[in-house]
Enzyme design. Structure first.
Site, PDB file in Angstrom:
ATOM      1  N   HIS A  13       0.807  -1.228   0.000  1.00 22.69           N
ATOM      2  CA  HIS A  13       0.000   0.000   0.000  1.00 22.69           C
ATOM      3  C   HIS A  13       0.836   1.273   0.000  1.00 22.69           C
ATOM      4  CE1 HIS A  13      -2.739  -3.061   1.678  1.00 22.69           C
ATOM      5  NE2 HIS A  13      -3.653  -2.417   0.979  1.00 22.69           N
ATOM      6  N   GLU A  85       2.116  -1.366   7.722  1.00 19.43           N
ATOM      7  CA  GLU A  85       3.297  -1.399   6.856  1.00 19.43           C
ATOM      8  C   GLU A  85       4.458  -0.624   7.472  1.00 19.43           C
ATOM      9  OE1 GLU A  85       2.370  -0.803   2.709  1.00 19.43           O
ATOM     10  OE2 GLU A  85       0.916  -2.456   2.753  1.00 19.43           O
ATOM     11  N   ARG A 173     -22.506  17.464  13.434  1.00 19.64           N
ATOM     12  CA  ARG A 173     -22.669  18.623  12.536  1.00 19.64           C
ATOM     13  C   ARG A 173     -24.006  18.473  11.808  1.00 19.64           C
ATOM     14  NH1 ARG A 173     -16.839  18.670  11.902  1.00 19.64           N
ATOM     15  NH2 ARG A 173     -16.137  20.840  12.015  1.00 19.64           N
ATOM     16  N   ARG A 228     -15.995  24.657  17.751  1.00 21.29           N
ATOM     17  CA  ARG A 228     -17.357  24.144  17.692  1.00 21.29           C
ATOM     18  C   ARG A 228     -18.283  24.771  18.723  1.00 21.29           C
ATOM     19  NH1 ARG A 228     -18.421  19.540  15.343  1.00 21.29           N
ATOM     20  NH2 ARG A 228     -20.531  20.341  15.633  1.00 21.29           N
TER      21      ARG A 228
HETATM   22  N1  URA Z   1     -10.979  17.852  11.524  1.00 18.92           N
HETATM   23  C1  URA Z   1     -12.080  17.257  12.050  1.00 18.92           C
HETATM   24  O1  URA Z   1     -12.207  16.037  12.035  1.00 18.92           O
HETATM   25  N2  URA Z   1     -13.036  18.052  12.585  1.00 18.92           N
HETATM   26  C2  URA Z   1     -12.956  19.396  12.584  1.00 18.92           C
HETATM   27  O2  URA Z   1     -13.873  20.062  13.068  1.00 18.92           O
HETATM   28  C3  URA Z   1     -11.799  19.991  12.028  1.00 18.92           C
HETATM   29  C4  URA Z   1     -10.822  19.196  11.496  1.00 18.92           C
END
Ligand code: URA
Length: 263
Positions: A13, A85, A173, A228
């Site tokens: 890979h 690997e 989200r 967030r």
């Molecule tokens: N990477 C993620 O997985 N989530 C985010 O909010 C930002 C970068």
């Protein structure tokens, strides 16, 4: 220890062998193939060595020791394939670098998070160890990153990541195609927050569990590109630039310190 490949055996890979990586024992693992060259060159003189699928590889040297920089792609499955690997060609210490979304109010855009453990919201790590098994970082590598962050004066946090297989529902989200988050995940952001977890990303739990299962060492450092507590969106490229300059300087200092000490 373990099932090592012959020195010239090129693995399927990654397209790498122990000879190609000059018997490197450290691997720096960004997710994005597009970040590999910049990272490798930030550490010193670097050369391109392979590109197969999501695994783009460059080699550099610090204090005379070969350092592999190789992308893993996004998510746990490709991390686990890469690690199998890398381990077979002699890598013993893995450091993930990447981006993340913070879920605590006090963690700001552009700062870095060093994860000492991860919530196993992935699937791949379950193929290596039952879910009761913790996803924990190497104390030695983590301490090296923390010491380096202090030395280079980068604002950092240490704590638990929530490693999710998905960017949308797993990280709660709602700005997805359907806008729907299954019931089991509704309210999960608030729960991880209440439990003191720092951030969401997609690779660390797999990295930690696979490394533990192999008796090898892993650590993870991410730059915050989404906050967030304010928004579901990823911030501008300026923030990414700041965050990446910071995690690169921390990892470089940690490697300089560890290779000097002969670790
Ligand atoms: N990477 C993620 O997985 N989530 C985010 O909010 C930002 C970068």
């Amino acid at each position: 220890m373990g099932n090592l490949a012959d020195i010239n055996e090129v693995l399927y890979h990654t397209g790498l062998s122990a000879a190609i990586i000059e018997k490197a024992e450290y691997a720096i693992l960004p997710g994005d193939p597009g970040r590999v060259e910049v990272l490798a060159k930030a550490f010193g003189e670097a050369k391109f060595i392979a590109s197969h699928r999501e695994y783009t590889s460059w080699l550099t040297h610090i204090n005379g020791k070969a350092i592999l920089v190789c992308s893993t792609g996004m998510g746990g499955p490709s991390v686990s394939i890469g690690m199998e690997e890398f381990a077979r060609i002699g890598i013993k210490k893995f450091i993930r670098v990447g981006t993340t979304g913070s879920i605590q109010e006090n963690i700001k855009l552009g700062e870095v998070i060093i994860n000492n453990a991860a919530v196993r919201l992935d699937g791949a790590s379950r193929h290596y160890a039952p879910i009761e098994f913790p996803a924990v970082a190497s104390l030695e590598l983590t301490n090296a990153l923390v010491a380096a962050a202090r030395e280079v004066d980068v604002p950092y946090h240490v704590g638990i990541s929530v490693s999710s297989d998905t960017f949308w529902p797993g990280q709660e989200r709602y700005d997805s195609f359907t806008g729907y988050v299954p019931r089991a995940l509704q309210g999960s952001l608030k729960e991880w927050q209440a439990l003191g977890a720092c951030n969401y990303e997609m690779e660390t739990a797999t990295l930690f569990v696979v490394a533990q299962s192999m008796g090898l060492a892993a650590a993870s450092i991410c730059g915050v590109v989404a906050k967030r507590t304010q928004s579901e969106h990823v911030a501008s490229s300026d923030i990414y630039q700041l965050a990446s300059e910071r995690f690169i300087s921390v990892v470089k200092r940690a490697l300089l310190n560890m290779t000097k000490e002969g670790k």
